[in-house]
Scaffold this motif. Structure first.
Motif, short mmCIF file in Angstrom:
data_model
loop_
_atom_site.label_atom_id
_atom_site.label_comp_id
_atom_site.label_asym_id
_atom_site.label_seq_id
_atom_site.Cartn_x
_atom_site.Cartn_y
_atom_site.Cartn_z
N GLU A 179 0.83 -1.20 0.00
CA GLU A 179 0.00 0.00 0.00
C GLU A 179 0.86 1.26 0.00
O GLU A 179 0.57 2.24 -0.70
N ASP A 180 1.97 1.24 0.77
CA ASP A 180 2.87 2.39 0.81
C ASP A 180 3.55 2.58 -0.54
O ASP A 180 3.71 3.71 -1.02
N GLU A 182 2.36 1.66 -3.47
CA GLU A 182 1.35 2.15 -4.41
C GLU A 182 1.09 3.65 -4.20
O GLU A 182 0.94 4.40 -5.17
N HIS A 183 1.07 4.06 -2.94
CA HIS A 183 0.86 5.49 -2.65
C HIS A 183 2.01 6.33 -3.19
O HIS A 183 1.79 7.40 -3.77
N ARG A 184 3.26 5.86 -3.01
CA ARG A 184 4.40 6.61 -3.50
C ARG A 184 4.43 6.66 -5.02
O ARG A 184 4.83 7.67 -5.62
N GLN A 186 1.85 6.61 -7.01
CA GLN A 186 0.77 7.45 -7.51
C GLN A 186 1.04 8.93 -7.28
O GLN A 186 0.47 9.77 -7.97
#
Length: 222
Positions: A179-180, A182-184, A186
């Motif tokens: 999740e981290d 993917e956040h970075r 995006q």
């Protein structure tokens, strides 16, 4: 909670990055100029002491303290609840003991007027005071966790207690890392989209002005 961890981790990393720069400068000066800053070792010790104790609180917030969970998932649900509650209470007891011991050390430092055995001869009451504040923060956080676990236990919210206080397994850690990541990944795309939207809005705003300018020039020419 995640935001607090992120901010504290950034501060923690910045402190040790500055310390690494200071140690590098100290090494270069000693090697090539036979000089010393006369304080890198002392500041390094203070940074490690304060940073390490602050990491206790960060690990508690992120549930990253090591727990042996080899048989935890195999136990009955009620026994898991009891162990999760016991871990929170024992952590609070350990933090309180650590805080009390540190308080006694500071008392002795104040009574004897102790100073650091370095060229700076820093009065130890000051760095030890910051050290004690870090440990007291850990004690307060762990006490809050223990109180919440106790309230959940006696109110019958066993599922919530197990969710918040169970050992963090490998699958959960992998999920958080994905999740981290993917956040970075995006974040740059969102920045590009925002820049493109801002440029489009600016063009829409300037278009009527350009049109008015062209019309006014044509009228003047006539």
């Amino acid at each position: 909670m995640k935001r607090i961890e992120t901010i504290a981790s950034m501060i923690f990393g910045a402190v040790f990055l500055l310390l690494s720069v200071l140690v590098s400068a100290e090494t270069v000066l000693r090697k090539f100029f036979s000089m010393s800053l006369q304080g890198a070792d002392e500041l390094g010790g203070y940074a490690l002491a304060v940073g390490g104790t602050l990491a206790f609180s960060l690990a508690l917030l992120g549930r990253t303290h090591i727990r042996i969970d080899l048989f935890h998932e195999l136990l009955p649900r009620k026994m898991q609840t009891g162990l999760n509650w016991l871990s929170a209470v024992l952590m609070a007891a350990f933090a309180a003991t650590l805080c009390w011991t540190t308080f006694k050390v500071i008392g002795e430092t104040r009574d004897y007027g102790s100073t650091a055995a370095t060229p700076w001869a820093t009065p130890l009451i000051y760095p030890q005071g910051v050290w004690f504040a870090s440990i007291a923060t850990f004690a307060l956080v762990s006490a809050g966790f223990a109180l919440r676990a106790t309230w959940l236990l006696f109110s019958g919210n066993h599922d919530t207690l197990n969710t918040e206080f169970h050992p963090k397994g490998v699958s959960e850690e992998v999920k958080e890392e994905l999740e981290d990541f993917e956040h970075r990944s995006q974040a740059p795309d969102e920045s590009r989209h925002e820049a493109r939207d801002a440029a489009s809005a600016q063009n829409r705003t300037q278009a009527p002005l350009k049109t008015a300018g062209v019309t006014g020039t044509a009228g003047a020419a006539k």
